[in-house]
Design an enzyme around this catalytic site. Structure first.
Site, mmCIF file in Angstrom:
data_model
loop_
_atom_site.group_PDB
_atom_site.id
_atom_site.type_symbol
_atom_site.label_atom_id
_atom_site.label_comp_id
_atom_site.label_asym_id
_atom_site.label_seq_id
_atom_site.Cartn_x
_atom_site.Cartn_y
_atom_site.Cartn_z
ATOM 1 N N ASP A 72 -12.804 -0.577 -21.648
ATOM 2 C CA ASP A 72 -12.407 0.103 -20.413
ATOM 3 C C ASP A 72 -12.497 1.634 -20.517
ATOM 4 O OD1 ASP A 72 -11.822 -0.358 -17.774
ATOM 5 O OD2 ASP A 72 -9.648 -0.444 -18.040
ATOM 6 N N GLU B 206 -5.381 0.674 -12.372
ATOM 7 C CA GLU B 206 -4.893 1.878 -13.052
ATOM 8 C C GLU B 206 -5.977 2.950 -13.191
ATOM 9 O OE1 GLU B 206 -6.158 -0.638 -14.609
ATOM 10 O OE2 GLU B 206 -7.550 0.430 -15.915
ATOM 11 N N ASP C 180 -2.722 -3.122 -12.342
ATOM 12 C CA ASP C 180 -4.036 -3.297 -12.968
ATOM 13 C C ASP C 180 -5.103 -2.419 -12.284
ATOM 14 O OD1 ASP C 180 -5.831 -4.250 -14.773
ATOM 15 O OD2 ASP C 180 -6.031 -6.251 -13.873
ATOM 16 N N LYS D 106 -13.859 7.350 -16.928
ATOM 17 C CA LYS D 106 -12.622 6.575 -17.092
ATOM 18 C C LYS D 106 -12.410 6.310 -18.571
ATOM 19 C CE LYS D 106 -10.442 2.079 -16.080
ATOM 20 N NZ LYS D 106 -10.438 0.857 -15.250
ATOM 21 N N LYS E 156 -3.145 -9.048 -17.042
ATOM 22 C CA LYS E 156 -4.381 -9.826 -17.017
ATOM 23 C C LYS E 156 -4.203 -11.104 -17.829
ATOM 24 C CE LYS E 156 -7.653 -5.913 -17.005
ATOM 25 N NZ LYS E 156 -8.254 -6.103 -15.685
ATOM 26 N N ARG F 9 -8.311 4.057 -11.233
ATOM 27 C CA ARG F 9 -8.445 4.996 -10.101
ATOM 28 C C ARG F 9 -7.309 6.019 -10.086
ATOM 29 N NH1 ARG F 9 -8.360 0.106 -5.917
ATOM 30 N NH2 ARG F 9 -9.199 -0.884 -7.791
HETATM 31 N N1 BES Z 1 -10.790 -2.347 -16.037
HETATM 32 C C1 BES Z 1 -10.639 -3.185 -14.918
HETATM 33 C C2 BES Z 1 -11.974 -3.557 -14.264
HETATM 34 C C3 BES Z 1 -12.916 -4.392 -15.080
HETATM 35 C C4 BES Z 1 -12.992 -5.759 -14.890
HETATM 36 C C5 BES Z 1 -13.789 -3.803 -15.964
HETATM 37 C C6 BES Z 1 -13.897 -6.507 -15.620
HETATM 38 C C7 BES Z 1 -14.684 -4.546 -16.695
HETATM 39 C C8 BES Z 1 -14.753 -5.891 -16.512
HETATM 40 C C9 BES Z 1 -9.787 -2.490 -13.840
HETATM 41 O O1 BES Z 1 -8.803 -1.659 -14.326
HETATM 42 C C10 BES Z 1 -9.113 -3.554 -13.078
HETATM 43 O O2 BES Z 1 -8.307 -4.229 -13.644
HETATM 44 N N2 BES Z 1 -9.444 -3.677 -11.797
HETATM 45 C C11 BES Z 1 -8.860 -4.646 -10.952
HETATM 46 C C12 BES Z 1 -8.554 -4.000 -9.634
HETATM 47 C C13 BES Z 1 -7.713 -4.850 -8.714
HETATM 48 C C14 BES Z 1 -6.340 -5.031 -9.285
HETATM 49 C C15 BES Z 1 -7.651 -4.179 -7.367
HETATM 50 C C16 BES Z 1 -9.844 -5.800 -10.787
HETATM 51 O O3 BES Z 1 -11.040 -5.560 -10.709
HETATM 52 O O4 BES Z 1 -9.393 -6.936 -10.771
HETATM 53 ZN ZN ZN Z 2 -9.148 -0.786 -16.166
HETATM 54 MG MG MG Z 3 -6.992 -2.640 -14.701
#
Ligand code: BES
Ligand code: ZN
Ligand code: MG
Length: 491
Positions: free
Chosen positions: A283, A344, A342, A260, A272, A346
């Protein structure tokens, strides 16, 4: 950092690290040393518990000072190479405070752990524990940096094995530091184009081929999901494809490592809060891991074929960004309902793994991604979460990780979880809700690998550290570099 094997116990270097087991056992026939340790213990200065340290200074000849850092290895019966890594890193942090350029670390000669393992653990613990990211701050005047470590007192008959192990350790250390540096570089500097440039430089240095595709080429490939995430940013996406073919006889065996590569994740319109956004330069931790891994693999000239793929882009807000409720396409032809911008990573990975299967003819796919906050909730910061469609693949990763002190843990991929990703308006939706978030995120990617054996590593908890923990320093950790290397090497 220069690391050398030194058969002699002492040398002109006056900074020595001496490992000690609980109870005071030192690993050398050195009576004065042993007696000294007994006194430290008796007077309560030092208990040799794992990672504890005690500094001892003696005046040598006129002017010269000899310093010793005693470091605890914990209980002898509980020793592992990972504990050696941790203990040595704690000692090095003490050494660092003393402002010296060179230090010796006494070899830990054990019956149950091989010379190779011990040498690697000492080298990794020392150098990774010594790591700092100093690109953007002024260095205090008079500060000197440790630039040479000698692993001392290695018996003559073990020197050859030790030196060979050291070579591999150095590759892995350098690749891990490379990955840490990428993660620590701020997102205003490390835009997709810069990530691509650094991958290119790594390819030149380590001996793998790098192809960089721009927006038009990504469009031509039909990577619609990836482009939807990328389209909000003025910093254009770059698809980075790295190829190393070290096993020409088995051309059909191709391991794809897909990372990623979100150089920044604001969350997009599903924005966020600042506290969650502030470290989102990390990320691209998955991308850093796969670029680091392929660098080590190529440098070591492993007999394997590896293609690393990074669909680099930024998830930011503009008038052109994708929105919740959008229904988007993908390279596979599947349509995806966007319920959260968010989620994104995947989307970029769906196209990247599909590309790996379809265009690079990968016979197995491993994706590495800082994918879900839920991975932190499930497993904390020490363990990478894994979701797979192939148990054998996971088992091999487990042993690779075990052999280098990294932690992985498999989550279930039962079909019931796939229900959560179902959409009423498209083939699939991009978020399955709060429950089982790491599993549903992984399974989403799994829908795009065709029938390829595949495994997903969620490094959201492990790629970044807010605190210093032994050889894991603050910021980017380089997580998964070593596990991926050993996975490819041993399989
Ligand atoms: N990059 C984030 C995940 C993340 C969170 C990485 C904390 C490192 C530390 C990812 O893109 C994300 O925002 N995921 C969301 C998914 C949700 C919207 C289904 C999440 O984990 O809140
Ligand atoms: Zn992310
Ligand atoms: Mg995200």
């Amino acid at each position: 950092m220069k690391i050398v094997i030194q058969p002699e116990r002492h040398s002109e270097i006056l900074m020595e690290v001496i490992p000690v087991f609980e109870g005071g056992k030192v690993l050398h026939v050195c009576n004065s040393c042993a007696a000294r340790v007994q006194r430290f213990i008796k007077f309560g200065r030092f208990d040799a518990s794992l990672g504890s340290t005690y500094k001892f200074t003696k005046e040598k000849d006129l002017g010269a000072i000899k310093e010793e850092v005693y470091v605890g290895l914990g209980k002898e019966e509980e020793i592992t190479s990972e504990r050696i890594r941790k203990a040595v890193s704690m000692a090095i942090k003490e050494v660092k405070k003393l402002n010296v350029e060179k230090a010796t670390v006494r070899f830990i000669d054990l019956d149950d752990i091989s010379t190779e393992e011990v040498v690697k653990a000492i080298a990794e613990g020392a150098v990774l524990g010594n790591y700092e990211f100093n690109n953007y701050k002024k260095i205090k005047e008079g500060r000197v940096f440790l630039n040479e470590i000698r692993i001392a007192s290695v018996a003559q008959e073990k020197v050859e094995a030790a030196e060979k192990a050291l070579q591999e350790a150095e590759l892995l250390i350098n690749s891990t530091i490379f990955a840490r540096n990428l993660v620590n570089e701020p997102a205003n500097v490390l835009i997709p184009e810069e990530l691509a440039a650094r991958a290119m430089a790594a390819g030149k240095e380590s001996g793998f081929q790098v192809e960089i595709m721009d927006k038009n080429q990504i469009e031509a490939l039909g990577m619609k999901a990836y482009l939807e995430v990328a389209k909000g940013s003025v910093n254009e996406p770059k698809l980075i494809v790295m190829r190393y073919f070290g096993d020409e006889e088995n051309k059909e065996d191709v391991t794809a490592l897909v990372g990623k590569g979100l150089t920044f994740d604001t969350g997009g319109y599903s924005l966020k809060p600042n506290d969650s956004m502030v470290n989102m330069k990390s990320d691209m931790g998955g991308a850093a891991a796969v670029i680091g891994a392929i660098s080590a693999i190529a440098k070591a000239k492993l007999k394997a074929n590896v293609v690393a793929v990074v669909a680099a882009c930024e998830n930011v807000i503009s008038g052109g960004s994708y929105k919740p409720g959008d229904i988007i396409g993908s390279m596979s032809g599947k349509h995806i309902e966007i319920v959260n911008t968010d989620a994104e990573g995947r989307l970029t990975l769906a196209d990247a793994v599909y590309y790996a299967a379809e265009k690079e003819k990968a016979s197995r796919i491993i994706d590495v991604a800082t994918l879900t906050g839920a991975a932190l909730i499930a497993l904390g910061t020490s363990t990478t979460a894994v979701v797979t469609n192939n148990q054998e693949l996971y088992n091999k990763l487990q042993s690779a990780a075990d052999s280098c002190g990294e932690r992985v843990w498999q989550l279930p991929a039962f079909e019931e979880y796939k229900e959560l990703n179902k959409s009423s308006v498209a083939d699939i939706k991009n978020a399955g809700g709060r429950l089982a978030g790491t599993i549903t995120a992984g399974l989403f990617i799994g829908e795009f690998v065709k029938d390829t054996p595949w495994m997903h590593l969620d490094v959201a908890g492990t790629a970044w550290s807010d605190v210093e923990k032994a050889y894991i320093t603050k910021g980017g950790t380089g997580a998964a570099v070593r596990s991926l290397y050993y996975f490819v090497k041993n399989n």
